[in-house]
Enzyme design. Structure first.
Site: not given
Length: 355
Positions: A286, A322
């Site tokens: 990420r 996320k």
């Protein structure tokens, strides 16, 4: 010596001995054998073959027997010699094949994992896995390579684009041969994304302090391999910049770093692959995907550790990740050259400390 002689030489020697013995028996000792025959066979001496001829025939038969035996031994020796040569050649082929297979396995798997498989008698269904508590993970991608890639005729159906990507990845791989990056392990490449980890090699878990427990080591000692991974990320940027100058391109890296615990293992029966899994890997991915081209993004925990090694950062601020919500992130911009009493070789991305 007699075993090594040729059967022709042996035959010649035996003929010479037989002829000499026969001449002695028939001519020189003729009267002795006649007297012996006369005394022993007094009653029927005229119907008996003289002893001197019998002995000569017996010697001839013995010579033929010895010659046959010598010929048989020679044939067996020759076969044994040829078998030894064949076995030696087969051993060399097996050794070369094993060396070749070991090189292939070492290229597919980290060295310590390859030694585990090559040195143990594991069944195919057995699974190799290893948990690590303190690991550094890096994802580095070239986002603008997808814009560069084309399958038009000018690029020979995309082959020239792949050639450039191969050159880039190969240059990144060559960095791992440097001593300062010995604790870094390449995991895999996915398209133009390069994944590596630090701390998975046995020696990197102790960082040269094998005689001391983990809890007795300082933060700087424990996370030296992670600092090496950060150095590797900066060196990748320098390497890509040099390649851009040579190829007149403008590729840029987007890198994400993270640290923590992972589960490592080998999956697959054919073309086995070493990989790592865990929350640490997900966050590192990420950090790369939410990053900005030309920058190295880390979370606050990584920032707190790497700044102790002289790395320079710029605060980016909280971003949404996320599955994690908002995380405070930083961009790593470089590293100050350490000031030591001895002359130290600095990496290309390091700048001297002017303080």
């Amino acid at each position: 010596m007699l075993v090594q002689l040729s059967h022709v030489v042996k035959l010649a020697l035996m003929l010479l001995v037989t002829i000499a013995t026969g001449a002695v028996n028939i001519h020189s000792w003729m009267y002795i054998y006649d007297i012996y025959d006369f005394i022993r066979y007094l009653d029927y001496s005229y119907s008996v073959v003289p002893t001197r001829y019998l002995l000569t025939v017996m010697i001839i038969i013995m010579m033929m027997s010895f010659y046959y035996f010598a010929r048989h031994v020679e044939r067996q020796s020759r076969k044994l010699f040829l078998w030894k040569i064949e076995v030696h050649d087969q051993k060399e082929k097996v050794y070369e094949m094993r060396t070749y297979n070991e090189a292939l396995v070492t290229n597919m798997l980290p060295e310590h994992v390859a030694k585990h498989f090559l040195g143990s008698k594991m069944r195919d269904e057995e699974l190799y896995s290893q948990s690590y508590d303190e690991i550094g993970v890096m994802f580095a991608s070239i986002p603008n390579f997808s814009d560069f890639y084309t399958e038009e005729g000018i690029n020979n159906g995309g082959i020239e684009c792949l050639r450039i990507l191969n050159e880039i990845i190969s240059d990144f791989d060559s960095l791992l041969d440097r001593t300062e990056f010995r604790h870094i392990t390449k995991i895999k490449t996915i398209g133009s994304t390069y994944m590596a980890a630090s701390g998975v090699t046995p020696e990197s878990n102790t960082n040269g302090y094998a005689d001391r427990k983990i809890e007795d080591q300082s933060i700087l000692e424990r996370w030296q391999h992670f600092a090496d991974l950060a150095d590797f990320a900066l060196a990748m940027k320098v390497t890509l910049g040099n390649l851009n100058k040579q190829s007149f391109n403008n590729f840029m890296l987007r890198i994400g770093l993270n640290k923590g615990g992972v589960l490592a293992g080998v999956i697959g029966a054919r073309k086995p692959h070493f990989d790592i899994w865990g929350n640490t890997v997900n966050v590192a991915s990420r950090m790369e995907s939410t990053g900005v081209m030309g920058n190295i993004q880390v979370v606050e925990d990584c920032y707190n550790i790497l700044k102790e090694y002289g790395f320079r950062f710029v605060r980016r601020g909280p971003i949404y990740v996320k599955g994690k919500g908002e995380l405070l992130t930083f961009f790593m911009k470089g590293k100050d050259k350490p000031v030591t009493k001895t002359t130290a070789v600095s990496l290309p991305h390091q700048i001297p400390d002017k303080s």
